[in-house]
Design a protein around this motif. Structure first.
Motif, PDB file in Angstrom:
ATOM      1  N   ASN A 407       0.741  -1.240  -0.045  1.00  0.00           N
ATOM      2  CA  ASN A 407      -0.039   0.014  -0.017  1.00  0.00           C
ATOM      3  C   ASN A 407       0.689   1.220  -0.024  1.00  0.00           C
ATOM      4  OD1 ASN A 407      -2.381  -1.597  -0.028  1.00  0.00           O
ATOM      5  ND2 ASN A 407      -2.883  -0.912   2.007  1.00  0.00           N
ATOM      6  N   ASP A 410       1.574   2.777  -3.397  1.00  0.00           N
ATOM      7  CA  ASP A 410       0.683   3.334  -4.078  1.00  0.00           C
ATOM      8  C   ASP A 410       0.575   4.753  -3.914  1.00  0.00           C
ATOM      9  OD1 ASP A 410       0.094   1.011  -5.507  1.00  0.00           O
ATOM     10  OD2 ASP A 410      -1.404   0.139  -4.152  1.00  0.00           O
ATOM     11  N   ILE A 440     -10.218   1.696  -1.810  1.00  0.00           N
ATOM     12  CA  ILE A 440      -9.716   2.946  -1.583  1.00  0.00           C
ATOM     13  C   ILE A 440     -10.864   3.845  -1.215  1.00  0.00           C
ATOM     14  CG2 ILE A 440      -9.021   5.197  -2.885  1.00  0.00           C
ATOM     15  CD1 ILE A 440      -7.820   3.088  -4.683  1.00  0.00           C
ATOM     16  N   VAL A 459      -4.033   8.699  -4.556  1.00  0.00           N
ATOM     17  CA  VAL A 459      -3.738   8.022  -3.286  1.00  0.00           C
ATOM     18  C   VAL A 459      -2.752   9.088  -2.297  1.00  0.00           C
ATOM     19  CG1 VAL A 459      -2.696   6.218  -1.792  1.00  0.00           C
ATOM     20  CG2 VAL A 459      -4.065   5.697  -3.989  1.00  0.00           C
ATOM     21  N   PHE A 462      -2.489   5.863   3.648  1.00  0.00           N
ATOM     22  CA  PHE A 462      -2.781   4.448   3.491  1.00  0.00           C
ATOM     23  C   PHE A 462      -2.744   3.880   4.874  1.00  0.00           C
ATOM     24  CE2 PHE A 462       1.669   4.612   3.532  1.00  0.00           C
ATOM     25  CZ  PHE A 462       2.002   3.467   4.231  1.00  0.00           C
ATOM     26  N   LEU A 467      -6.353   2.115   1.179  1.00  0.00           N
ATOM     27  CA  LEU A 467      -5.823   3.313   0.440  1.00  0.00           C
ATOM     28  C   LEU A 467      -6.783   4.442   0.901  1.00  0.00           C
ATOM     29  CD1 LEU A 467      -4.676   1.797  -2.814  1.00  0.00           C
ATOM     30  CD2 LEU A 467      -3.230   2.026  -0.716  1.00  0.00           C
TER      31      LEU A 467
END
Length: 475
Positions: A407, A410, A440, A459, A462, A467
């Motif tokens: 995560n 991202d 998300i 993003v 997290f 996310l």
């Protein structure tokens, strides 16, 4: 610790064990049914088939079991804990039935096939027992049970796929839906009861699958998940078009229903997933870049005992191939600790395989022997429970770190997200998933988006499970 631990990457979308149906025009039905589903996605899909059959017989769904004339538990035998939970629930319904003599209680699914005599004769917990291939006979079995007879049909079939039955979507969000493409399993994994409770593998008519996908899209659904115990072994001879339809070809046909319809699938077997499937995934943007690829063990020796028919090296090569063809593919897995004769070296092999594969999430269990399986007949369950649990704890801790690291990578990226509904924690936030199946969460703010819309989300933060981002303009 329980014998099943699921890493919570999908915490925003996970359903509990109990699954109550929606109430759909209840007043038009003379009788009401209540159903709970346990276990895999296939069981939830089967409950939707059962709901369709019952609806045609004049039964309407209800969320409240206290007003139901028929209570059904769609059961799972994959873990001992699941069976214990169902048995406890049946005992509770038995007490309710004592005060309501007209109430019928039934067991469906895998436990029905495996424990039919215990339910009906020894414990007298239920009025009817129906196996996964016998749902069409429910109306007759209910009639028999209403006369005071104990009704049972757990016969397995080599042909039944329920292809002609249009499922009633239970507790739907109106955005995502399951489509069952095959039933049963031919992979005789030594720890697994599925081949004995769901029978041999058979694929569903390709035309009925495409028609169901089209119907769902026409009704506003934006994502379908193709389900099977081993989807990669799907095989159908289309005599109409003189074509052999493999899973790769089926995947393409479903993707072509509309570029606005996302397509997912579960579950893949490492020995069967092909380059054809991977190349088809890379070809179509609406086929999600996510594969659930069960490992079970990182030790070749244990894999052989499990009859998984691949080695550690084979699995590693398959993960490498996935990354080559689909670099941003999300991969999740199933892992069992403490299988028969598992050593510390075997356990270390599993941990190292997890590191190499860098799973986004995993479903993790310690081994519980299932009566009737090949392992129960051939091997001694000789790993002490405290060792199983300790190894499971180590696997969970490693997966938590891998999920966190996945995560973290991202942050700063922008994903196309399908809005599935409100976040569980706040109605001020939307929840959706990206192509890699990651949840998300992002604020609604003043945007005119709704469930089923695609949005681009950047993003910014997290957690281990989720996310967190914000809507941005289209790329």
């Amino acid at each position: 610790m329980q014998d099943l631990v699921a890493n919570k990457v999908h915490d925003e979308t996970r359903q509990g064990e109990a699954f109550a149906p929606f109430a759909n025009d209840e007043n038009q039905y003379n009788k009401k049914f209540y159903i709970e589903s346990y276990g895999c996605q296939m069981n939830f899909s089967d409950s939707e088939i059962v709901a369709s059959i019952l609806q045609n017989e004049g039964f309407g769904a209800t969320r409240n079991y206290e007003e139901a004339d028929l209570v059904l538990l769609n059961t799972c035998s994959i873990r001992e804990k699941a069976e214990q939970t169902v048995r406890k629930r049946l005992t509770e319904f038995r007490k309710i039935k004592d005060s309501r003599p007209g109430l019928l209680v039934g067991v469906l699914g895998c436990m029905a096939e495996r424990l039919k005599s215990k339910f009906l004769e020894e414990e007298k917990l239920v009025d009817l027992v129906v196996g996964p291939d016998a749902y069409r006979t429910l109306p007759v079995l209910i009639e028999e049970a209403e006369t005071g007879q104990k009704s049972v049909n757990v016969l397995l079939s080599r042909e039944e796929t329920y292809a002609d039955i249009s499922p009633v979507r239970l507790d739907t969000n109106g955005v995502t839906a399951f489509i069952s493409i095959m039933r049963g399993c031919n992979n005789m994994c030594s720890f697994c009861v599925v081949p004995f409770t769901r029978g041999r593998e058979r694929s569903r008519d390709v035309h009925s699958i495409i028609a169901e996908a089209q119907n769902l899209f026409d009704r506003g659904y934006k994502e379908v998940t193709l389900l099977g115990q081993n989807v990669d072994s799907y095989y159908w001879i289309d005599e109409v078009n003189d074509e052999i339809v493999t899973f790769g070809k089926l995947l393409e046909k479903v993707a072509l229903v509309s570029p606005e319809l996302r397509v997912r699938f579960s579950t893949s077997h490492p020995k069967d997933i092909t380059d054809e499937v991977l190349l088809t995934m890379s070809k179509y943007d609406n086929i999600c870049n996510y594969i659930h690829l069960p490992l079970q063990s990182g030790s070749t020796r244990v894999l052989q005992l499990m009859n998984r028919t691949y080695t550690r090296e084979w699995y590693m090569a398959k993960v490498k191939r996935i990354r080559e063809i689909i670099p941003d593919c999300g991969i999740s897995s199933d892992i069992i600790t403490g299988f028969c004769t598992e050593t510390e070296e075997d356990h270390t092999d599993t941990l190292s395989m997890m590191e190499t594969s860098a799973y986004d999430m995993s479903y993790m269990f310690f081994y519980s022997e299932r009566p009737g399986t090949l392992a129960a007949r051939r091997y001694k369950d000789d790993v002490p429970e405290e060792v199983k649990k300790r190894r499971l704890k180590e696997v969970v801790e490693l997966q938590n770190r891998l999920s966190y690291e996945s995560n973290k990578k991202d942050v700063g990226k922008t994903f196309k997200v399908l809005i599935e509904g409100n976040s569980k924690k706040s109605d001020a936030d939307w929840m959706g998933r990206n192509s890699q199946n990651k949840v998300i969460v992002f604020p609604k703010e003043n945007y005119n988006y709704k469930k089923g819309d695609y949005v681009f989300v950047k993003v910014n933060d997290f957690t281990q499970a989720t996310l967190i981002g914000e809507v941005v303009k289209e790329l």
